[in-house]
Design a protein around this motif. Structure first.
Motif, PDB file in Angstrom:
ATOM      1  N   GLU A   1      34.699  30.278  20.562  1.00 40.50           N
ATOM      2  CA  GLU A   1      34.079  30.047  19.254  1.00 40.50           C
ATOM      3  C   GLU A   1      33.346  31.288  18.756  1.00 40.50           C
ATOM      4  OE1 GLU A   1      33.118  25.284  19.970  1.00 40.50           O
ATOM      5  OE2 GLU A   1      31.542  26.801  20.187  1.00 40.50           O
ATOM      6  N   LEU A   2      32.672  31.997  19.628  1.00 38.95           N
ATOM      7  CA  LEU A   2      31.789  33.081  19.208  1.00 38.95           C
ATOM      8  C   LEU A   2      32.064  34.409  19.899  1.00 38.95           C
ATOM      9  CD1 LEU A   2      29.388  33.613  17.313  1.00 38.95           C
ATOM     10  CD2 LEU A   2      27.856  33.071  19.227  1.00 38.95           C
ATOM     11  N   ALA A   3      32.543  34.377  21.123  1.00 38.72           N
ATOM     12  CA  ALA A   3      32.743  35.630  21.856  1.00 38.72           C
ATOM     13  C   ALA A   3      33.824  36.472  21.187  1.00 38.72           C
ATOM     14  CB  ALA A   3      33.149  35.343  23.295  1.00 38.72           C
ATOM     15  N   PRO A   4      33.587  37.766  20.976  1.00 37.17           N
ATOM     16  CA  PRO A   4      34.650  38.644  20.482  1.00 37.17           C
ATOM     17  C   PRO A   4      35.807  38.651  21.475  1.00 37.17           C
ATOM     18  CG  PRO A   4      32.503  39.724  20.352  1.00 37.17           C
ATOM     19  CD  PRO A   4      32.308  38.482  21.164  1.00 37.17           C
ATOM     20  N   PHE A   5      37.023  38.757  20.965  1.00 35.75           N
ATOM     21  CA  PHE A   5      38.182  38.629  21.826  1.00 35.75           C
ATOM     22  C   PHE A   5      38.354  39.828  22.747  1.00 35.75           C
ATOM     23  CE2 PHE A   5      39.466  36.269  17.837  1.00 35.75           C
ATOM     24  CZ  PHE A   5      38.945  35.072  18.298  1.00 35.75           C
ATOM     25  N   GLY A   6      37.680  40.925  22.457  1.00 39.10           N
ATOM     26  CA  GLY A   6      37.671  42.064  23.356  1.00 39.10           C
ATOM     27  C   GLY A   6      36.606  41.977  24.429  1.00 39.10           C
ATOM     28  N   LYS A   7      35.926  40.814  24.534  1.00 36.71           N
ATOM     29  CA  LYS A   7      34.802  40.676  25.457  1.00 36.71           C
ATOM     30  C   LYS A   7      35.002  39.600  26.525  1.00 36.71           C
ATOM     31  CE  LYS A   7      31.702  43.560  23.834  1.00 36.71           C
ATOM     32  NZ  LYS A   7      30.378  42.966  23.779  1.00 36.71           N
ATOM     33  N   LEU A   8      36.078  38.833  26.451  1.00 32.57           N
ATOM     34  CA  LEU A   8      36.347  37.812  27.454  1.00 32.57           C
ATOM     35  C   LEU A   8      37.393  38.315  28.439  1.00 32.57           C
ATOM     36  CD1 LEU A   8      36.506  34.473  25.420  1.00 32.57           C
ATOM     37  CD2 LEU A   8      34.742  35.173  27.045  1.00 32.57           C
ATOM     38  N   MET A   9      37.251  37.931  29.705  1.00 27.53           N
ATOM     39  CA  MET A   9      38.205  38.336  30.730  1.00 27.53           C
ATOM     40  C   MET A   9      38.592  37.144  31.599  1.00 27.53           C
ATOM     41  SD  MET A   9      36.889  42.123  31.923  1.00 27.53           S
ATOM     42  CE  MET A   9      35.140  41.802  32.052  1.00 27.53           C
ATOM     43  N   PHE A  10      39.767  37.249  32.183  1.00 23.67           N
ATOM     44  CA  PHE A  10      40.271  36.211  33.088  1.00 23.67           C
ATOM     45  C   PHE A  10      39.816  36.475  34.517  1.00 23.67           C
ATOM     46  CE2 PHE A  10      43.494  35.472  36.381  1.00 23.67           C
ATOM     47  CZ  PHE A  10      43.508  34.087  36.384  1.00 23.67           C
ATOM     48  N   SER A  11      39.405  35.412  35.201  1.00 21.91           N
ATOM     49  CA  SER A  11      39.241  35.467  36.651  1.00 21.91           C
ATOM     50  C   SER A  11      39.425  34.064  37.204  1.00 21.91           C
ATOM     51  CB  SER A  11      37.865  36.015  37.058  1.00 21.91           C
ATOM     52  OG  SER A  11      36.858  35.020  36.969  1.00 21.91           O
ATOM     53  N   THR A  12      39.682  34.006  38.505  1.00 19.10           N
ATOM     54  CA  THR A  12      39.788  32.711  39.169  1.00 19.10           C
ATOM     55  C   THR A  12      38.541  32.385  39.988  1.00 19.10           C
ATOM     56  OG1 THR A  12      40.798  33.687  41.154  1.00 19.10           O
ATOM     57  CG2 THR A  12      42.294  32.939  39.378  1.00 19.10           C
ATOM     58  N   ASP A  13      37.835  33.398  40.483  1.00 18.75           N
ATOM     59  CA  ASP A  13      36.793  33.239  41.497  1.00 18.75           C
ATOM     60  C   ASP A  13      37.334  32.496  42.718  1.00 18.75           C
ATOM     61  OD1 ASP A  13      34.157  33.711  42.455  1.00 18.75           O
ATOM     62  OD2 ASP A  13      33.642  31.627  42.069  1.00 18.75           O
ATOM     63  N   ALA A  14      38.646  32.563  42.933  1.00 18.54           N
ATOM     64  CA  ALA A  14      39.253  31.887  44.081  1.00 18.54           C
ATOM     65  C   ALA A  14      38.654  32.413  45.372  1.00 18.54           C
ATOM     66  CB  ALA A  14      40.762  32.093  44.068  1.00 18.54           C
ATOM     67  N   ALA A  15      38.394  31.504  46.298  1.00 18.92           N
ATOM     68  CA  ALA A  15      37.837  31.877  47.604  1.00 18.92           C
ATOM     69  C   ALA A  15      38.377  30.911  48.644  1.00 18.92           C
ATOM     70  CB  ALA A  15      36.313  31.823  47.578  1.00 18.92           C
ATOM     71  N   GLY A  16      38.957  31.450  49.698  1.00 17.72           N
ATOM     72  CA  GLY A  16      39.400  30.616  50.807  1.00 17.72           C
ATOM     73  C   GLY A  16      40.801  30.094  50.678  1.00 17.72           C
ATOM     74  N   LEU A  17      41.129  29.447  49.560  1.00 25.93           N
ATOM     75  CA  LEU A  17      42.410  28.784  49.362  1.00 25.93           C
ATOM     76  C   LEU A  17      43.266  29.506  48.335  1.00 25.93           C
ATOM     77  CD1 LEU A  17      41.305  25.030  49.120  1.00 25.93           C
ATOM     78  CD2 LEU A  17      42.142  26.257  51.150  1.00 25.93           C
TER      79      LEU A  17
END
Length: 382
Positions: free
Chosen positions: A306-322
């Motif tokens: 809604e508000l974040a500029p599209f050049g400011k969001l990033m993908f991550s999973t924070d996957a740990a263990g599995l």
């Protein structure tokens, strides 16, 4: 590309993740890695009885030769038949993640960045150094305050020559409502004396002055600084993890040139979106928030957009263990973003070209720019 053509799935750079457990896991150990709780699941249930658990049962079984939504017992038996290495190879190989930025500070016998990337089929890997364990290791080998502070300064500088970012869990150790400005030298020396005097080997760093000293030491290297915000395990106090509490710190640290990357953020993802909107050096992701929200991930992603500029969001999973957490994180992100963008293109609010560009930015392009990873054919600049 036609006016209503769907954008191709974006390439993904997982800018914050962790290693995998190498050993075989029983049902309870597997389920425990699907929850932030430190307690057993409710009687008569397991942690697979959750949005995350159902997402695992939807997206992972076909990658192991099973039907979607097979029973947990069937899935765990197939996992046992294949073994940890083959299970991880099949699951990671299906994510489409090209780069793994691995936080190496998580406790436990987990795969390192190179092993993780090799299991994924030769993806690129990069290290993210967690600050608090770094300080604790230096303290374990230090005889006095001068040796500790000098060793810590050297260790931060050395880490900055090989890592792509630093990470802090100050949200867990104290909260995000810390004093924003760097502590003075006398204040740091006094705090180090207090902590070392009462600390036993392996003791955790919770002193707010030393935590601030760590944050500023890392920021002054100019590398990006990742900060846990929002929900997590019971070690934290949730209302003290609202990223809005970092507003004054964001103002103060801006001259260092370090990018602040707000991780996870839920349920304060709108606060994080505001900070990314207001400050040029602040970025955000949704990390494990998408995995844990499962079938509702699209709604959470829409709120961040809604508000974040599209050049400011990033993908991550924070996957740990599995390895399953990598699959779920990638699937929910890609599918949720695709449904949102398809709807906006169909409504005429966006062009198809703009939708494709934004998908590439959030999926990989922003991370490549922020962490200095260079470009691939699927990445786009701002």
């Amino acid at each position: 590309m036609g006016a209503h053509a769907k954008p191709s799935p974006p390439a993904l750079v997982d800018h914050h993740c962790h290693g995998l457990v190498r050993t075989e896991l029983g049902p309870d150990a597997f389920g425990a890695l699907l929850s932030e709780s430190d307690a057993p699941a409710a009687p008569g249930t397991s942690f697979l009885d959750s949005q995350l658990g159902y997402a695992v049962r939807r997206w992972c079984p076909p990658l192991l030769g099973l039907d979607p939504h097979c029973t947990p017992a069937e899935y765990l038996e197939r996992r046992r038949e294949l073994g940890p290495s083959e299970t991880a190879r099949r699951l990671l190989g299906a994510t489409g993640i090209t780069d793994y930025l691995v936080d190496t500070g998580l406790a436990g016998d987990l795969t390192g960045p190179e092993e993780l990337a090799r299991t994924a089929g030769g993806a690129a890997w990069h290290e993210v150094v967690r600050l608090e364990p770094l300080a604790e290791r230096i303290a374990d080998g230090s005889g006095d305050r001068a040796e500790f502070l000098g060793g810590l300064s050297d260790a931060v500088r050395k880490a900055a020559t090989t890592a792509v970012a630093f990470k802090s869990v100050a949200a867990y150790r104290y909260g995000l409502d810390f004093e924003p400005n760097p502590p003075g030298q006398a204040e740091v020396r006094a705090a180090a004396d207090r902590w070392l005097a009462c600390r036993t080997p392996g003791g955790r760093l919770t002193d707010p002055v030393l935590l601030r000293h760590l944050l500023w030491s890392a920021a002054e290297t100019g590398l990006p600084l990742q900060l846990h915000t929002g929900f997590g395990d019971p070690d934290l106090t949730l209302h003290r993890c609202d990223p809005a509490l970092l507003t004054d710190f964001a103002r103060a640290v801006r001259p260092t040139g370090s990018a602040l990357v707000l991780l996870h953020c839920y349920p304060y993802h709108r606060s994080a979106a505001y900070l990314a909107h207001a400050f040029p050096h602040v970025y955000a992701d949704l990390g494990l928030a998408l995995s844990y929200s499962g079938a509702r991930a699209e709604a959470v992603l829409a709120e961040a957009l809604e508000l974040a500029p599209f050049g400011k969001l990033m993908f991550s999973t924070d996957a740990a263990g599995l390895a399953e957490l990598y699959v779920v994180g990638a699937e929910l992100f890609r599918r949720g973003l695709a449904r949102l963008l398809d709807g906006w293109v169909s409504d005429g609010a966006w062009s198809a070209g703009d939708a494709a560009r934004v998908a590439d930015l959030i999926g990989s392009g922003n991370a490549r720019r922020v962490y200095g990873l260079g470009r691939t054919d699927g990445a786009a600049g701002v």
